[in-house]
Design an enzyme around this catalytic site. Structure first.
Site, short mmCIF file in Angstrom:
data_model
loop_
_atom_site.label_atom_id
_atom_site.label_comp_id
_atom_site.label_asym_id
_atom_site.label_seq_id
_atom_site.Cartn_x
_atom_site.Cartn_y
_atom_site.Cartn_z
CG MET A 107 3.23 9.84 -8.13
SD MET A 107 2.04 8.61 -8.63
CE MET A 107 1.69 7.84 -7.04
N GLY A 153 4.02 4.49 -7.58
CA GLY A 153 3.43 5.00 -8.83
C GLY A 153 1.92 4.90 -8.89
CG PHE A 154 0.14 2.97 -10.67
CD1 PHE A 154 -0.57 3.78 -11.56
CD2 PHE A 154 1.39 2.50 -11.05
CE1 PHE A 154 -0.04 4.10 -12.81
CE2 PHE A 154 1.93 2.81 -12.30
CZ PHE A 154 1.20 3.61 -13.18
N GLY A 155 -1.93 3.66 -6.71
CA GLY A 155 -2.64 3.17 -5.54
C GLY A 155 -3.22 1.79 -5.82
CG MET A 173 8.25 2.73 -1.67
SD MET A 173 6.78 3.75 -1.43
CE MET A 173 5.53 2.93 -2.40
CB SER A 216 -2.50 7.75 0.64
OG SER A 216 -2.12 8.23 -0.63
CG ASP A 249 1.33 9.18 -2.56
OD1 ASP A 249 2.41 8.95 -2.00
OD2 ASP A 249 0.28 8.55 -2.31
CG HIS A 264 1.11 9.41 2.33
ND1 HIS A 264 2.37 9.37 2.88
CD2 HIS A 264 1.22 8.89 1.09
CE1 HIS A 264 3.21 8.84 2.01
NE2 HIS A 264 2.54 8.54 0.90
CG ASP A 323 3.17 4.66 0.74
OD1 ASP A 323 1.99 4.36 0.57
OD2 ASP A 323 3.73 5.64 0.19
N GLY A 324 1.71 1.27 0.90
CA GLY A 324 1.25 0.45 -0.22
C GLY A 324 0.56 -0.83 0.22
N GLY A 325 -0.72 -0.94 -0.12
CA GLY A 325 -1.44 -2.18 0.17
C GLY A 325 -1.71 -2.43 1.65
CG MET A 370 6.97 8.32 -5.23
SD MET A 370 5.35 7.56 -5.23
CE MET A 370 4.43 8.83 -4.42
N GLY A 394 -4.36 4.24 1.38
CA GLY A 394 -5.17 4.96 0.39
C GLY A 394 -6.43 4.21 0.08
CG HIS A 443 5.93 9.21 -0.90
ND1 HIS A 443 5.26 8.02 -1.09
CD2 HIS A 443 7.20 8.99 -1.32
CE1 HIS A 443 6.10 7.13 -1.61
NE2 HIS A 443 7.27 7.69 -1.77
C1 DX5 Z 1 2.07 4.56 -4.15
C2 DX5 Z 1 1.90 5.66 -3.16
C3 DX5 Z 1 1.05 5.33 -2.01
C4 DX5 Z 1 -0.39 5.04 -2.33
C5 DX5 Z 1 -0.80 3.93 -1.42
O1 DX5 Z 1 3.05 4.88 -5.05
O2 DX5 Z 1 3.15 6.06 -2.63
O3 DX5 Z 1 1.09 6.33 -0.99
O4 DX5 Z 1 -1.25 6.13 -2.15
O5 DX5 Z 1 -2.01 3.52 -1.84
P1 DX5 Z 1 -2.72 2.17 -1.39
O6 DX5 Z 1 -2.92 2.26 0.09
O7 DX5 Z 1 -3.98 2.22 -2.18
O8 DX5 Z 1 -1.82 1.02 -1.78
ZN ZN Z 2 3.12 7.40 -0.79
#
Ligand code: DX5
Ligand code: ZN
Length: 258
Positions: free
Chosen positions: A77, A182-184, A177, A48, A75, A73, A215-217, A108, A237, A106
């Protein structure tokens, strides 16, 4: 004696051919093929770029090009659907100019229908919209497909996967999700494993070739368990871009963290 042996061989061959015929025409083979396709689908890695260095975006895209990553990927927002703003069309087009891999966009954003064509024109290969942002989801999905993109629907951590029951057969991908969007660099939510099992069960019944993205963590510590639970596209990401060896981090995810 020799004649009896020959008759026995003929009977055996006929029996095998008949059994094979019944197997092939009964739909059983179809079921088995579908199961195999689903279970043996190699997992993909989608780094990402939300976590990339935006002042060196071309460098980071080239890094993904040279890596074992499969998709990029992206994102988007809007500060409405999520409490953050990322970037828009000019950035996506600029990324596309350098990308040698599919852009996995993606969205959002609220009311994504307004912008689907613009994202296709900017270079999207997949477009994900959020279940929570689409009151006429079936229409939105058909529109994405008409544009020639993979159609994907994301569900937030609080949205039950079963709500996709009547749309899953129309989709190319579902995005689960594993953090609130909203955030990495957020903490992975453990209930994701249960949701992956739910969507995998639904897909086995209604759409065995479905991509199931998480997606996420995502990092080396949970990638194996996520794939075992049913994911076959892993977005990452922070775990990629904060690593000293970023290509190595992508390769590690490809090897399931081993
Ligand atoms: C969060 C995004 C993700 C983000 C994942 O809202 O949709 O794609 O980039 O980031 P990491 O891998 O850092 O959790
Ligand atoms: Zn994403």
């Amino acid at each position: 004696m020799k004649e009896i042996a020959e008759v026995v061989v003929v009977v055996k061959v006929t029996l095998v051919v008949n059994v094979l015929f019944i197997f092939l025409t009964s739909g059983l083979s179809d079921f088995r093929t579908k199961k195999t396709t689903f279970a043996s689908m190699n997992h993909l890695i989608a780094p990402s770029i939300l976590a990339a260095d935006f002042a060196n975006l071309q460098r980071d895209i080239e890094l993904i090009n040279e890596s074992e990553g499969d998709w990029i990927h992206v994102d988007i927002m809007d500060g409405m659907f999520v409490p953050n703003i990322s970037f828009g069309f000019p950035v996506v087009s600029a990324v596309k100019k350098h990308a040698k891999k599919d852009l996995d966009v993606h969205l959002m954003i609220v009311d994504p229908d307004r912008y689907l064509k613009a994202f296709k024109d900017a270079g999207a290969a997949s477009i994900t919209v959020h279940y929570e942002a689409c009151p006429n989801l079936h229409r939105t999905v058909q529109y994405i497909k008409e544009l020639g993109c993979r159609a994907s629907v994301a569900v937030n951590p609080h949205t039950p996967v079963l709500l996709l029951e009547d749309i899953v057969a129309d989709l190319d991908m579902v995005l689960i999700m594993s953090v609130n969007p909203g955030f990495g660099a957020q903490k992975f939510i453990h209930n994701t494993y249960k949701k992956l099992a739910d969507i995998r069960a639904l897909a086995s019944e209604k759409n065995p070739g479905l991509y199931i993205e998480v997606d996420g963590g995502v990092d080396a510590s949970n990638v194996k368990k996520l794939v075992e639970a049913g994911a076959n596209v892993l977005v990452a990401g922070n775990s990629v871009f904060s690593a000293a060896d970023q290509k190595g981090a992508i390769a590690g995810l490809k090897r399931l963290g081993a």
